[in-house]
Write a protein that holds these residues in place. Structure first.
Motif, PDB file in Angstrom:
ATOM      1  N   ALA A  14      22.074  47.900  57.583  1.00  9.65           N
ATOM      2  CA  ALA A  14      22.204  48.206  59.004  1.00  9.65           C
ATOM      3  C   ALA A  14      23.006  49.490  59.174  1.00  9.65           C
ATOM      4  O   ALA A  14      24.206  49.515  58.903  1.00  9.65           O
ATOM      5  CB  ALA A  14      22.882  47.048  59.731  1.00  9.65           C
ATOM      6  N   GLN A  15      22.301  50.553  59.584  1.00  5.56           N
ATOM      7  CA  GLN A  15      22.918  51.864  59.820  1.00  5.56           C
ATOM      8  C   GLN A  15      23.811  52.277  58.642  1.00  5.56           C
ATOM      9  O   GLN A  15      24.980  52.664  58.814  1.00  5.56           O
ATOM     10  CB  GLN A  15      23.703  51.849  61.124  1.00  5.56           C
ATOM     11  N   VAL A  16      23.250  52.212  57.466  1.00  3.57           N
ATOM     12  CA  VAL A  16      24.010  52.466  56.244  1.00  3.57           C
ATOM     13  C   VAL A  16      24.070  53.961  55.925  1.00  3.57           C
ATOM     14  O   VAL A  16      23.055  54.664  55.975  1.00  3.57           O
ATOM     15  CB  VAL A  16      23.396  51.687  55.063  1.00  3.57           C
ATOM     16  N   LEU A  26      22.166  58.248  51.458  1.00  3.73           N
ATOM     17  CA  LEU A  26      21.545  57.487  52.547  1.00  3.73           C
ATOM     18  C   LEU A  26      22.211  57.889  53.856  1.00  3.73           C
ATOM     19  O   LEU A  26      23.438  58.033  53.910  1.00  3.73           O
ATOM     20  CB  LEU A  26      21.696  55.979  52.340  1.00  3.73           C
ATOM     21  N   GLU A  27      21.395  58.043  54.892  1.00  7.57           N
ATOM     22  CA  GLU A  27      21.933  58.478  56.180  1.00  7.57           C
ATOM     23  C   GLU A  27      21.315  57.639  57.300  1.00  7.57           C
ATOM     24  O   GLU A  27      20.158  57.838  57.689  1.00  7.57           O
ATOM     25  CB  GLU A  27      21.627  59.962  56.405  1.00  7.57           C
ATOM     26  N   GLY A  28      22.088  56.652  57.775  1.00  8.21           N
ATOM     27  CA  GLY A  28      21.643  55.831  58.897  1.00  8.21           C
ATOM     28  C   GLY A  28      20.446  54.969  58.602  1.00  8.21           C
ATOM     29  O   GLY A  28      19.553  54.811  59.442  1.00  8.21           O
ATOM     30  N   VAL A  29      20.399  54.370  57.421  1.00  2.00           N
ATOM     31  CA  VAL A  29      19.223  53.600  56.999  1.00  2.00           C
ATOM     32  C   VAL A  29      19.299  52.166  57.513  1.00  2.00           C
ATOM     33  O   VAL A  29      20.302  51.475  57.340  1.00  2.00           O
ATOM     34  CB  VAL A  29      19.093  53.600  55.458  1.00  2.00           C
ATOM     35  N   HIS A  66      26.422  48.452  57.164  1.00  2.00           N
ATOM     36  CA  HIS A  66      26.575  47.163  56.497  1.00  2.00           C
ATOM     37  C   HIS A  66      25.394  46.849  55.597  1.00  2.00           C
ATOM     38  O   HIS A  66      24.239  47.077  55.956  1.00  2.00           O
ATOM     39  CB  HIS A  66      26.722  46.042  57.532  1.00  2.00           C
ATOM     40  N   ALA A  67      25.691  46.338  54.405  1.00  2.00           N
ATOM     41  CA  ALA A  67      24.702  45.770  53.497  1.00  2.00           C
ATOM     42  C   ALA A  67      24.978  44.279  53.427  1.00  2.00           C
ATOM     43  O   ALA A  67      26.116  43.866  53.157  1.00  2.00           O
ATOM     44  CB  ALA A  67      24.820  46.405  52.114  1.00  2.00           C
ATOM     45  N   LEU A  68      23.959  43.464  53.667  1.00  2.00           N
ATOM     46  CA  LEU A  68      24.172  42.023  53.788  1.00  2.00           C
ATOM     47  C   LEU A  68      23.103  41.233  53.042  1.00  2.00           C
ATOM     48  O   LEU A  68      21.926  41.609  53.020  1.00  2.00           O
ATOM     49  CB  LEU A  68      24.148  41.605  55.263  1.00  2.00           C
ATOM     50  N   LEU A  69      23.536  40.134  52.438  1.00  2.00           N
ATOM     51  CA  LEU A  69      22.646  39.131  51.863  1.00  2.00           C
ATOM     52  C   LEU A  69      22.912  37.822  52.588  1.00  2.00           C
ATOM     53  O   LEU A  69      24.050  37.334  52.582  1.00  2.00           O
ATOM     54  CB  LEU A  69      22.902  38.957  50.362  1.00  2.00           C
ATOM     55  N   PHE A  70      21.881  37.285  53.233  1.00  2.00           N
ATOM     56  CA  PHE A  70      22.008  36.020  53.957  1.00  2.00           C
ATOM     57  C   PHE A  70      23.173  36.061  54.957  1.00  2.00           C
ATOM     58  O   PHE A  70      23.922  35.107  55.106  1.00  2.00           O
ATOM     59  CB  PHE A  70      22.169  34.848  52.980  1.00  2.00           C
ATOM     60  N   GLY A  71      23.344  37.224  55.603  1.00  2.00           N
ATOM     61  CA  GLY A  71      24.367  37.379  56.621  1.00  2.00           C
ATOM     62  C   GLY A  71      25.772  37.526  56.091  1.00  2.00           C
ATOM     63  O   GLY A  71      26.737  37.528  56.861  1.00  2.00           O
TER      64      GLY A  71
END
Length: 302
Positions: A14-16, A26-29, A66-71
Motif C-alpha cells: 500500500a503506497q510503498v 519502488l515509488e508509490g506502489v 505498508h507491506a502486509l501479509l494477512f493484515g
C-alpha cells in the motif's frame, strides 16, 4: 499509527516507497493478491519486482507505505507459516536427499502435505533417494516447488519458477500452479516467460522504473494495444518495411518476416502488391508479449 487493513486480502503493498541510496526501487506502489487468483508481476530487469517480493516476504522493510501479509507484518510468525516461497535462487544443501529435504521442510508446518502428495504434485517420482546436488537444474526447481507447497500455503510466491525446465516439465508445473490457485491459494508470479504469464495469470501488473504502469486481466492488457502481428514468408527487406507508415517494427526470423503494425489491412495490401510471391500470410491480434513490449517501450520513451 499504521492504518487497519483487511486480513481477507492475503498480501498487499500500500503506497510503498523503497530506495537504495540515490536509487528509487519502488515509488508509490499498490499491489494486492486475491485468494484463488494468479497475479503476474511483469517488468524489465531493474523494474523493482524483486524488491516488491522481498518486502512482502519481510526480507526488507519499506521506507514509506505498508507491506502486509494477512493484515499484519510480514515478519509475524503466524503470517509466515501461511505462505510458500520459491525464489529464483535457492541455497539448499547439496548432500541432502530429496526425500530428506521434503521431510525436513514438512516438519515446520502443522498440517503439511504428505511426502507422496508433494512427489505427485511436483513431479518428483523416482527422485526421493537422489542427493539434491546431483539433480539437473530443472529437477532442482521441481524440488523447490515441492518445498514451497508442502505446508498448504494460502499465498504462494513464485519467482521465475520454470527457469531451467524443459517444455514438458514446465507445462506440468503450470498445471500444478493452476491447481493451487483453483484450491483458493493466492499466487504471485514473476517471470520473463511471457507465454507463461499468459497461460497462468488471472491478473497482470506491469512494473517499470519502480511504478505500476499497467494493470488488469490478460485480456485487458492485450486489448490496450491495438497493433496486430503480421507474419509471412517473403524476400522483402525488414529494414525497408520498418519505414512504412503504420509499422511499429519489422524483423526477420529465418524465411519469415514478422511485422508489428496498426492498422494491419493497408500493410497487408502493400505487402501483397510489393511481393506477389508472398505466402504463409498470418495476421493475429497482439499477444501479452507484444502488449508488454509496447507498454514498456512507450513508458521508456515518455
Amino acid at each position: 499509527m499504521q492504518p487497519r487493513f483487511s486480513p481477507a486480502v492475503p498480501a498487499q503493498l500500500a503506497q510503498v516507497h523503497k530506495r537504495y541510496g540515490a536509487l528509487t526501487a519502488l515509488e508509490g506502489v499498490d499491489l494486492a493478491l486475491q485468494p484463488g487468483r494468479v497475479l503476474a508481476l511483469l517488468g524489465p530487469n531493474g523494474a523493482g519486482k524483486s524488491t516488491a517480493v522481498s518486502l512482502l516476504l519481510g526480507l526488507q522493510r519499506t521506507d514509506a507505505g505498508h507491506a502486509l501479509l494477512f493484515g499484519q507484518s510480514p515478519q509475524a510468525l503466524d503470517a509466515r507459516r501461511r505462505i510458500g516461497v520459491m525464489l529464483q535462487h535457492a541455497a539448499l544443501p547439496d548432500t541432502l536427499r530429496v526425500g530428506e529435504l521434503i521431510a525436513q521442510t514438512r516438519g515446520y508446518y502443522p498440517d503439511a502435505l504428505s511426502v507422496a502428495e508433494c512427489v505427485t504434485i511436483a513431479g518428483l517420482q523416482g527422485l526421493l533417494a537422489r542427493p539434491y546436488g546431483r539433480l539437473s537444474g530443472g529437477q532442482q526447481r521441481r524440488v523447490q516447488f515441492a518445498l514451497a507447497i508442502c505446508g498448504r500455503p494460502q499465498v504462494l510466491f513464485l519467482d521465475e519458477p520454470t527457469t531451467g525446465m524443459d517444455i514438458q516439465a514446465r507445462r506440468q508445473l503450470w498445471a500444478a500452479i493452476g491447481e493451487r490457485a483453483a484450491a483458493g491459494c493466492a499466487v504471485l508470479l514473476t517471470t520473463h516467460y511471457l507465454e507463461e504469464a499468459e497461460a497462468l495469470a488471472d491478473d497482470v501488473a506491469v512494473l517499470q522504473a519502480g511504478r505500476i504502469v499497467a494493470r488488469g486481466s490478460v485480456a485487458q492488457i492485450r486489448a490496450s494495444v491495438l497493433q496486430r502481428c503480421i507474419r509471412a514468408q517473403t524476400e522483402l527487406s525488414a529494414e525497408a518495411i520498418a519505414q512504412w507508415p503504420g509499422v511499429r517494427s519489422a524483423r526477420r526470423d529465418g524465411a519469415v518476416l514478422e511485422i508489428q503494425a496498426e492498422p494491419a489491412e493497408p500493410i497487408v495490401a502493400r505487402l501483397l502488391q510489393a511481393d506477389p510471391q508472398l505466402h504463409g500470410l498470418e495476421v493475429r491480434r497482439a499477444g501479452l508479449a507484444d502488449a508488454f513490449l509496447a507498454i514498456t517501450d512507450s513508458q521508456e520513451a515518455a
